[in-house]
Scaffold this motif. Structure first.
Motif, PDB file in Angstrom:
ATOM      1  N   PHE A  12      -2.962   8.822   6.067  1.00 33.42           N
ATOM      2  CA  PHE A  12      -4.322   8.505   6.523  1.00 33.42           C
ATOM      3  C   PHE A  12      -4.370   8.313   8.036  1.00 33.42           C
ATOM      4  CE2 PHE A  12      -7.366   5.033   7.536  1.00 33.42           C
ATOM      5  CZ  PHE A  12      -8.549   5.716   7.273  1.00 33.42           C
ATOM      6  N   GLU A  13      -3.330   7.745   8.603  1.00 35.80           N
ATOM      7  CA  GLU A  13      -3.332   7.393  10.027  1.00 35.80           C
ATOM      8  C   GLU A  13      -3.605   8.595  10.933  1.00 35.80           C
ATOM      9  OE1 GLU A  13      -0.690   4.610  13.038  1.00 35.80           O
ATOM     10  OE2 GLU A  13       0.349   5.843  11.543  1.00 35.80           O
ATOM     11  N   PRO A  14      -3.024   9.788  10.702  1.00 37.57           N
ATOM     12  CA  PRO A  14      -3.343  10.927  11.581  1.00 37.57           C
ATOM     13  C   PRO A  14      -4.812  11.330  11.528  1.00 37.57           C
ATOM     14  CG  PRO A  14      -1.326  11.341  10.358  1.00 37.57           C
ATOM     15  CD  PRO A  14      -1.932  10.113   9.769  1.00 37.57           C
ATOM     16  N   TYR A  15      -5.433  11.174  10.370  1.00 35.32           N
ATOM     17  CA  TYR A  15      -6.869  11.460  10.300  1.00 35.32           C
ATOM     18  C   TYR A  15      -7.646  10.445  11.126  1.00 35.32           C
ATOM     19  CZ  TYR A  15     -11.615  11.584   8.436  1.00 35.32           C
ATOM     20  OH  TYR A  15     -12.986  11.626   8.317  1.00 35.32           O
TER      21      TYR A  15
ATOM     22  N   VAL B 157     -11.824  -0.925   1.051  1.00 30.02           N
ATOM     23  CA  VAL B 157     -10.497  -1.356   0.591  1.00 30.02           C
ATOM     24  C   VAL B 157      -9.452  -1.063   1.658  1.00 30.02           C
ATOM     25  CG1 VAL B 157      -8.723  -1.022  -1.173  1.00 30.02           C
ATOM     26  CG2 VAL B 157     -11.139  -1.026  -1.832  1.00 30.02           C
ATOM     27  N   THR B 158      -9.533   0.114   2.283  1.00 27.26           N
ATOM     28  CA  THR B 158      -8.565   0.503   3.307  1.00 27.26           C
ATOM     29  C   THR B 158      -8.642  -0.415   4.523  1.00 27.26           C
ATOM     30  OG1 THR B 158      -8.654   2.806   2.584  1.00 27.26           O
ATOM     31  CG2 THR B 158      -7.866   2.393   4.823  1.00 27.26           C
TER      32      THR B 158
ATOM     33  N   CYS C 185       0.838  -1.204   0.000  1.00 26.64           N
ATOM     34  CA  CYS C 185       0.000   0.000   0.000  1.00 26.64           C
ATOM     35  C   CYS C 185       0.869   1.249   0.000  1.00 26.64           C
ATOM     36  CB  CYS C 185      -0.919   0.025   1.233  1.00 26.64           C
ATOM     37  SG  CYS C 185      -1.940  -1.439   1.427  1.00 26.64           S
ATOM     38  N   THR C 186       0.245   2.355  -0.295  1.00 26.53           N
ATOM     39  CA  THR C 186       0.894   3.645  -0.163  1.00 26.53           C
ATOM     40  C   THR C 186      -0.080   4.613   0.496  1.00 26.53           C
ATOM     41  OG1 THR C 186       2.030   5.420  -1.367  1.00 26.53           O
ATOM     42  CG2 THR C 186       0.162   4.411  -2.462  1.00 26.53           C
ATOM     43  N   GLY C 187       0.450   5.506   1.321  1.00 24.85           N
ATOM     44  CA  GLY C 187      -0.375   6.549   1.915  1.00 24.85           C
ATOM     45  C   GLY C 187      -0.874   6.288   3.314  1.00 24.85           C
ATOM     46  N   TRP C 188      -0.512   5.153   3.938  1.00 26.16           N
ATOM     47  CA  TRP C 188      -0.995   4.891   5.299  1.00 26.16           C
ATOM     48  C   TRP C 188      -0.550   5.986   6.263  1.00 26.16           C
ATOM     49  CZ3 TRP C 188      -4.222   2.738   8.491  1.00 26.16           C
ATOM     50  CH2 TRP C 188      -3.910   2.652   9.850  1.00 26.16           C
TER      51      TRP C 188
END
Length: 761
Positions: free
Chosen positions: A272-275, A335-336, A266-269
């Motif tokens: 996304f995690e701070p949100y 999906v996430t 994956c890319t972008g975790w």
């Protein structure tokens, strides 16, 4: 008696000729036959048919553009085929010369025929390209939001649909099947390429028999039936993204998320995690936050999150969830969440985007590309997202965004529709009525006197699928079929191909359109092309004469023996089998979407409350669920005995929670008026403990039937109530499921008359 076959979207049927004439019966291939198509030959359906070419009276007498306000309220004049083709050809020429081909909108929705030659969408596009092109539409009402966002996040929707884990795999390897919106058997009655083997009911029973735990998160209990107990979590409509975020938060808080999978696949975790945790905006997306939004208690959410850890989990989402404001978000979030569990590409695990939405998801059969009618090249580059037709007609020249680009609506002077019924699938039909008065001319090919036919200027009678021969290759169903003619078309009805050939002759392009081939010659040529294509894949088909004689070829011997697992090749070798996303990996954060700077779709899955939903409703408002009907495909065959048997006092049933019904003093069958600022309709009340509180279920498919004097829709069509606004500026998909209504008991009303043909001169 002799028997032949016909293939349709809702099943394969034997054509049986006996002493009492022709009838249809379910084909022996099908383990769970569907009764919808058995009634195609019924007298009730026959009475709705368009029998001869017909021209709206004012248009015929005064010319194009005359009295568009009378569309739907005026008599038609029946004419000969020569006259109809002459009028249609002359008007197409006039529009082309005066305004250019970008003033022609070619409408079609693809459900007119499961056969590959008589596919109305292919036919109308080929014809319009032959005369210089047309304005097209993109995507579908069913899937627009998902079709646009999923290629950014993981893969194109069409690929995902054909590669779901098989039902055998789920029964063998899945421990927990969590579905948002259920796995509705009524939706799985159909597939676009036709159905040979209805498999979803048996697939669900296989899972139940194997001990798979099933949890249905839905406002409706009955859209998940396995033959065994199913846990029902009645969620508030429109809040699914908040629910999924809360599960993700709790799984992360337990440290149960698979960091190795997130890092490699994956890319972008990290963005996304701070949100998710609230570090970015100060609001943790935990169970306490989500509970008042989704109506599911925080301890229940936490317990489910714990249950999902340490088990093989399949997370499924129904297509209905993307037919709403911000409809992209729950699909991206499914999906996430599956990526966080780290089971994508493993047997029994991962995610599904529509088990039960059509019959094909979970199929064990191999996909084989078939040959289709060449459509040519469309030189007109203007297009619209499919659900924005009223915007296009009402606001020509206005800008719109789509997948990160800005376009403008063309100025349409002529609408040519073949295959589909916009007065079924579009929202806010009163607004569409106003928009429908804009074009100079509306030409339709129609089998029956639908609301769309009644509102056209030139109505050309077209045959139904069982009234012509065709080639069907439902490879995800495991069959190739020569579909036979079960009956002659009534009156002067002809195939789309024959109609377009007539008009092409008038316009001087007959040879270009037909290539000097008859229908039979086209079908044989398509089969020959397909035979060559499949030979390269190791699938040998008989010659055409032998195929036509056999009628049906079973492809099961050519299917791969192993159980299909979606994205298993990517999991095994992410560098050698990368995804089609920009990074080649699953994109939890999409740089491409982030760069678009949209106000209603950000770079990662996000909770955004819909503008119209039960979370901000007045005490007397209900959230409307306008789901697919159980007794018809969309609005097709609504006049059949099978469909009529599901109505109450001639109107569609409106299901509401039994306690809500008692509070309103409603009993079974009571006449109710459902209304909001957009419109009003009548229906028959059904108290139902399987509907969540403050939810009303009024399925689509009732033929639009407004009272001529008052405009009150009398038949139970929910699209007089649904809002015509986009899911977001990313996809411009429809937002039908973001809709609030009020309900009152009605005392009297004029009887519905949706199937009565218009006055004919």
């Amino acid at each position: 008696m002799t028997s032949r076959q016909t293939l349709s979207h809702w099943g394969t049927y034997d054509i049986v000729e006996g002493p009492k004439g022709v009838r249809l019966k379910s084909n022996a291939l099908d383990p769970d036959p569907n009764p919808i198509g058995l009634h195609q030959l019924s007298p009730e359906v026959a009475r709705t048919r368009v029998l001869r070419p017909a021209i709206r009276k004012s248009w015929l007498e005064q010319g194009p553009g005359a009295r568009p306000d009378l569309r739907g309220r005026e008599a038609f004049v029946e004419v000969s085929w020569d006259k109809a083709a002459e009028l249609a050809g002359a008007e197409l020429d006039r529009i082309r010369q005066a305004y250019g081909n970008k003033a022609i909108f070619g409408g079609s929705y693809g459900w007119a025929s499961a056969g590959r030659f008589h596919h109305a969408q292919s036919q109308v596009h080929r014809f319009l390209n032959t005369i210089g092109g047309y304005v097209a539409h993109r995507d579908s009402y069913s899937l627009a939001a998902a079709r646009v966002v999923l290629p950014h996040a993981v893969a194109p929707m069409a690929w995902l649909m054909n590669n779901h884990n098989t039902w055998d795999d789920l029964a063998a390897h899945c421990d927990l099947f969590l579905t948002l919106g259920g796995v509705p058997l009524k939706n799985a009655q159909i597939s676009q390429a036709g159905v040979a083997r209805h498999r979803v009911r048996e697939g669900l029973r296989q899972m139940a028999g194997a001990g798979v735990e099933c949890i249905n998160v839905s406002p409706l209990r009955d859209n998940m039936e396995t033959g065994a107990p199913v846990e029902w979590l009645p969620i508030r409509p429109g809040s699914d993204t908040a629910f999924l975020l809360a599960l993700a938060h709790e799984i992360r808080a337990m440290g149960a998320h698979d960091r190795a999978f997130l890092d490699r696949y994956c890319t972008g975790w990290e963005k996304f995690e701070p949100y998710l945790t609230g570090a970015g905006d100060g609001q943790p997306k935990d169970a306490d936050w989500a509970a008042p939004l989704c109506g599911i208690e925080a301890p229940t959410i936490r317990a489910l999150a714990r249950k999902m850890t340490g088990k093989r989990v399949m997370i499924n989402i129904a297509w209905a969830l993307q037919r709403a404001e911000h409809g992209e978000q729950p699909f991206w979030m499914v999906v996430t969440l599956a990526a966080m569990l780290g089971q994508i590409g493993l047997p029994g695990g991962g995610f599904g985007v529509g088990y039960g939405a059509e019959n094909l998801m979970g199929s064990p059969h191999a996909e084989l590309r078939g040959a289709s009618l060449p459509q040519g090249i469309n030189p007109v580059k203007e297009f619209i997202p499919v659900a924005r037709i009223a915007d296009m007609l009402l606001t020509p020249g206005a800008p719109f965004t789509y997948d990160g680009e800005t376009y403008s609506y063309p100025d349409i002077r002529l609408v040519y529709w073949a295959g589909g019924n916009p007065y079924h699938h579009h929202q806010d039909l009163n607004r569409l009525e106003r928009a429908w008065q804009k074009p100079d001319t509306i030409i339709v090919h129609e089998q029956a006197w639908t609301a769309t036919a009644r509102r056209a200027d030139i109505v050309l009678p077209v045959s139904m699928a069982h009234e012509r021969e065709d080639l069907g290759y439902a490879t995800m169903e495991g069959v190739v079929m020569h579909t036979h003619k079960a009956a002659e078309p009534p009156g002067l009805a002809e195939s789309d191909y024959a109609i377009f050939t007539r008009i092409a002759r008038v316009m001087g392009v007959e040879e270009k359109f037909t290539e000097n081939r008859s229908e039979a010659e086209w079908i044989e040529s398509l089969y020959a092309r397909m035979r060559k294509m499949w030979a390269r894949e190791g699938v040998d088909l008989p010659d055409y004469a032998a195929f036509r004689e056999a009628g049906v070829i079973d492809l099961q011997p050519h299917d791969p023996p192993e159980q299909r697992v979606m994205l298993s090749a990517f999991r095994a070798d992410p560098e050698g089998a990368p995804l089609e996303t920009p990074s080649g990996r699953i994109e939890i954060f999409s740089e491409a979407i982030h760069a678009m700077g949209l106000p209603d779709c950000f770079g990662h899955p996000t909770w955004m409350p819909p503008g119209e939903w039960a979370g901000e409703a007045a005490p007397d408002q209900f959230h409307l669920i306008s789901d697919q009907p159980a007794r018809k495909l969309h609005s097709q065959l609504d006049a059949s005995p099978h469909s009529l048997a599901g109505k109450i006092h001639g109107r569609e049933p409106a299901h509401l929670n039994d306690r809500d019904a008692a509070r309103l003093g409603l009993a079974y069958g009571d006449l109710v008026e459902i209304h909001n600022a957009r419109g009003r309709c009548l229906a028959s009340a059904v108290p139902d403990a399987g509907v969540a509180p403050n939810v009303l279920r009024l399925s689509t498919g009732a033929w639009f039937d407004p009272c001529p004097e008052t405009g009150l829709e009398r038949h139970g069509n929910p699209n007089v109530l649904t809002q015509d606004r986009p899911a977001s500026q990313l996809s411009q998909g429809c937002a039908a499921h973001s809709c609030l209504v009020r309900i009152v008991k009605a005392t009297q009303a004029s009887a519905p008359a949706p199937f009565t043909p218009p006055e004919l001169a």
